[in-house]
Design a protein around this motif. Sequence first.
Motif, PDB file in Angstrom:
ATOM      1  N   GLY A  77      -7.255  -4.879   7.099  1.00  0.00           N
ATOM      2  CA  GLY A  77      -6.629  -3.937   8.031  1.00  0.00           C
ATOM      3  C   GLY A  77      -7.346  -3.822   9.354  1.00  0.00           C
ATOM      4  O   GLY A  77      -7.068  -2.908  10.140  1.00  0.00           O
ATOM      5  N   HIS A  79      -8.641  -3.218  -6.050  1.00  0.00           N
ATOM      6  CA  HIS A  79      -8.580  -3.365  -4.593  1.00  0.00           C
ATOM      7  C   HIS A  79      -9.731  -2.573  -3.969  1.00  0.00           C
ATOM      8  O   HIS A  79     -10.115  -1.524  -4.474  1.00  0.00           O
ATOM      9  CB  HIS A  79      -7.229  -2.859  -4.081  1.00  0.00           C
ATOM     10  N   GLU A 135     -11.170 -10.682  -0.821  1.00  0.00           N
ATOM     11  CA  GLU A 135     -10.808  -9.875   0.333  1.00  0.00           C
ATOM     12  C   GLU A 135     -12.077  -9.248   0.921  1.00  0.00           C
ATOM     13  O   GLU A 135     -12.512  -8.173   0.463  1.00  0.00           O
ATOM     14  CB  GLU A 135      -9.849  -8.754  -0.078  1.00  0.00           C
ATOM     15  N   LYS A 143       0.855  -1.209   0.000  1.00  0.00           N
ATOM     16  CA  LYS A 143       0.000   0.000   0.000  1.00  0.00           C
ATOM     17  C   LYS A 143       0.883   1.249   0.000  1.00  0.00           C
ATOM     18  O   LYS A 143       1.971   1.219  -0.590  1.00  0.00           O
ATOM     19  CB  LYS A 143      -0.974  -0.048   1.182  1.00  0.00           C
ATOM     20  N   GLY A 182      -1.466  -7.425   3.424  1.00  0.00           N
ATOM     21  CA  GLY A 182      -1.151  -6.008   3.609  1.00  0.00           C
ATOM     22  C   GLY A 182      -0.195  -5.829   4.777  1.00  0.00           C
ATOM     23  O   GLY A 182       1.015  -5.980   4.653  1.00  0.00           O
ATOM     24  N   SER A 192      -6.357  -9.288   6.806  1.00  0.00           N
ATOM     25  CA  SER A 192      -5.759  -9.627   8.105  1.00  0.00           C
ATOM     26  C   SER A 192      -5.148 -11.022   8.133  1.00  0.00           C
ATOM     27  O   SER A 192      -5.113 -11.658   9.183  1.00  0.00           O
ATOM     28  CB  SER A 192      -6.775  -9.430   9.239  1.00  0.00           C
TER      29      SER A 192
HETATM   30  P1  PGA Z   1      -4.375  -6.517   5.405  1.00  0.00           P
HETATM   31  O1  PGA Z   1      -4.584  -6.000   3.902  1.00  0.00           O
HETATM   32  O2  PGA Z   1      -3.569  -7.797   5.307  1.00  0.00           O
HETATM   33  O3  PGA Z   1      -3.606  -5.417   6.088  1.00  0.00           O
HETATM   34  O4  PGA Z   1      -5.717  -6.730   5.995  1.00  0.00           O
HETATM   35  C1  PGA Z   1      -4.863  -6.894   2.861  1.00  0.00           C
HETATM   36  C2  PGA Z   1      -5.089  -6.121   1.580  1.00  0.00           C
HETATM   37  O5  PGA Z   1      -5.682  -5.049   1.638  1.00  0.00           O
HETATM   38  O6  PGA Z   1      -4.683  -6.563   0.480  1.00  0.00           O
END
Ligand code: PGA
Length: 258
Positions: A176, A98, A170, A13, A237, A216
């Motif tokens: 996140g 995304h 996702e 990101k 992420g 996550s």
């Molecule tokens: P995260 O993000 O692992 O921090 O939840 C995943 C993503 O947005 O691809």
Amino acid sequence: MKNRTFLIAGNWKMNTLQPDAITLATQIAAISTEILSSVEVLICPPALHLAPVKAAIETAEVKVGAQNMHQALSGAYTGEISAPMIASSGCSYVILGHSERRQYFGETDALVNLKIKQALAHNLTPIVCIGETLTEREAGLELAVVTTQVKGALANLTAEEAQQLVWAYEPVWAIGTGKTATPEQAQSMHAALRTLVGELVSDEVAARTRLLYGGSLNAANAAELLAQPDIDGGLIGGASLKATDFGTIIQTAFRLSA
Ligand code: PGA
């Protein structure tokens, strides 16, 4: 043992300054070296760091991808980057659609579809992100939402094109938030997704298509998620920003493919 090689992809990101990006990429390349025959490792740094990161890990087999791109080839689109630019930086993947792009930048399924076509025309493998919000899941609409997104992404694609896609399921409520989908929730959606690809493209393509889970996913929960029969990797992420955590996820995938 799955008949599809795991893909472990890090979505950085809008994080890292260039020196940190190079350090992180170098560390991940070192961890990945021994195991790349059975696990494909991909990192997606911010666009500005793509070329230097690629140069820093030139000899490693870790792949580098972009997080987004514009659908046009070139032209008056201030601030944007194109598929040929990404390809000419040595990248082989691009994340498209995304949920943060959909939510904060208004990306629609139709736009994602145009981007997919342009990415494929430049030998970039699109990782197409799909997933429902919490409100949609609470209303029992998760499969309907994901089906619409998949159909939109595949519009007017040939079977030849469609078979090149990687999908990342996702759930927006898991991104996140530290709130991961349970292995059962993820597996159930992945199985439905594979059936859908079978209906829309072909069973043969569906059987080969990689379906990543994202939201996550971390060093602690990677094993139970990746062990699910229809989960072929992860789009990660937060946990991809620490070489040790990302390394643990890579090692977990390696163990599960042995
Ligand atoms: P995260 O993000 O692992 O921090 O939840 C995943 C993503 O947005 O691809």
